[in-house]
Design a protein around this motif. Sequence first.
Motif, PDB file in Angstrom:
ATOM      1  N   GLY A 204     108.851-116.577 -15.609  1.00 12.27           N
ATOM      2  CA  GLY A 204     109.093-118.017 -15.518  1.00 12.27           C
ATOM      3  C   GLY A 204     107.964-118.721 -14.790  1.00 12.27           C
ATOM      4  N   ARG A 205     107.185-117.946 -14.009  1.00 16.36           N
ATOM      5  CA  ARG A 205     105.996-118.493 -13.330  1.00 16.36           C
ATOM      6  C   ARG A 205     104.738-118.131 -14.114  1.00 16.36           C
ATOM      7  N   GLY A 206     104.955-117.634 -15.323  1.00 18.68           N
ATOM      8  CA  GLY A 206     103.842-117.132 -16.119  1.00 18.68           C
ATOM      9  C   GLY A 206     103.895-115.618 -16.199  1.00 18.68           C
ATOM     10  N   THR A 207     103.013-115.027 -16.957  1.00 19.87           N
ATOM     11  CA  THR A 207     102.987-113.567 -17.115  1.00 19.87           C
ATOM     12  C   THR A 207     102.381-112.918 -15.875  1.00 19.87           C
ATOM     13  N   GLU A 208     103.108-111.910 -15.361  1.00 20.11           N
ATOM     14  CA  GLU A 208     102.638-111.179 -14.177  1.00 20.11           C
ATOM     15  C   GLU A 208     102.656-109.684 -14.459  1.00 20.11           C
ATOM     16  N   PHE A 209     101.779-108.956 -13.758  1.00 17.78           N
ATOM     17  CA  PHE A 209     101.795-107.496 -13.852  1.00 17.78           C
ATOM     18  C   PHE A 209     102.901-106.941 -12.960  1.00 17.78           C
ATOM     19  N   GLU A 210     103.532-105.858 -13.451  1.00 16.96           N
ATOM     20  CA  GLU A 210     104.629-105.257 -12.686  1.00 16.96           C
ATOM     21  C   GLU A 210     104.120-104.540 -11.439  1.00 16.96           C
ATOM     22  N   GLY A 211     103.009-103.823 -11.549  1.00 15.07           N
ATOM     23  CA  GLY A 211     102.468-103.055 -10.419  1.00 15.07           C
ATOM     24  C   GLY A 211     101.992-103.958  -9.284  1.00 15.07           C
ATOM     25  N   ALA A 212     102.365-103.632  -8.055  1.00 17.97           N
ATOM     26  CA  ALA A 212     102.052-104.480  -6.895  1.00 17.97           C
ATOM     27  C   ALA A 212     100.549-104.597  -6.655  1.00 17.97           C
ATOM     28  N   VAL A 213      99.818-103.486  -6.766  1.00 14.80           N
ATOM     29  CA  VAL A 213      98.374-103.501  -6.491  1.00 14.80           C
ATOM     30  C   VAL A 213      97.620-104.260  -7.586  1.00 14.80           C
TER      31      VAL A 213
END
Length: 476
Positions: A204-213
């Motif tokens: 909802g804030r845009g596409t993000e990567f799942e991995g924290a690093v």
Amino acid sequence: MGFKFLEFIKPFCAILPEVQKPERKIQFREKVLWTAITLFIFLVCCQIPLFGIMSSDSADPFYWIRVILASNRGTLMELGISPIVTSGLIMQLLAGAKILEVGDTPKDRALFNGAQKLFGMVITIGQSIVYVMTGMYGDPADIGAGVCLLIIIQLFVAGLIVLLLDELLQKGYGLGSGISLFIATNICETIVWKAFSPATVNTGRGTEFEGAVIALFHLLATRTDKVRGLREAFYRQNLPNLWNLMSTIFVFGVVIYFQGFRVDLPIKSARYRGQYSSYPIKLFYTSNIPIILQSALVSNLYVISQMLSVKFGGNFIVNLLGRWSESGSGGPSRSYPVGGLCYFMSPPEDFSKIMDDPFHAFIYFCFMLGSCAFFSKAWIDVSGSSAKDVAKQLKEQQMVMRGHREQSMVHELNRYIPTAAAFGGLCIGALSVMADFMGAIGSGTGILLAVTIIYQYFEIFVKEQSEMGGMGTLLF
């Protein structure tokens, strides 16, 4: 009466598949090889999908317990180690309550282990039938009776493979136990994946990567406000963040530090004068057993509660046991408890949830400490590690405690062992709660299991190295 029950099931134990004890001493490099083969078979089974299941896009009812029970949804490892741990939990509690009388002889112990294996197979069949009949793989009417039976057979065979792999390692062919190996692998895999996963999620804030690093570098590269991007990487909701990763590393360090706490009791040889040694009593006297048994208790309660909720959602008693809701925001769809007993037995998701409902956090804290201390205390009586058993072992080795006669050894050991077991269980429960409250990846219970198991393997390696006289001799 309890002993008669074990005698009654003795004929059934004789027809169970069994791994024979090795007739010779297994070399360390062979143990490493067998352990690697066992792990490879487990990982392959984790990737082979069950034949005949329909699309499983619905919320995962066992999302919270899969990491701890080494299970993988929709694959041969659907049940994971749940049947083994559940049968062990029930049999040990029955023995601890003296409902089952287990003798001290090797024959009696073997009979008890056989009964535990038989019970594990029965639980595997029971769980397989429940999973299929409750529509976890699609409506049984749509799938058909033949395919339902085929799914049950697949789950049973996979459960039997897990039982035999665990027995293979425990009989001395490999290192540690299958249960420990599978749990540690699953938890470490989860931590690494959530730290470095390249998978993308639309939040909802845009596409993000799942991995924290990976998300850290992505946010710093795409956000114009770098401070805001850094803050988001540390504290983003519904996906792994850097705070979760740092909490995980911190808990790893704390648990390893506590592993070194112990009391060394001075002992000497009753046969040879001047031969002195020490018997170590660790703070974590029962290791990770309390947390494994506590996980088995909670997981089975979750399973029962969710199955009842599906069929009798509006019933007062069912709601008292647990009310469930579905969430799919920022990750895989999952079910989580929102009320009832299961809600108070589940950890708060993050610090904000603790502030919103401190009573839930307090009840969870008390439950974790109490259950871990209870299981730790109960375990020493049924696992051959009580003060009486230790005194017997020392006597067989012709060792006595310095300054004490043989008769007073049990009394002296009783001053330390039950206290170490109960207090160690409390500490394990407290560390697990601390990890949960800090938001560590893989749950507090999972992290604690992973660290204690890895530390056990480290101790095995050091022991073998000292016996063989160096790294080169050990491996080559």
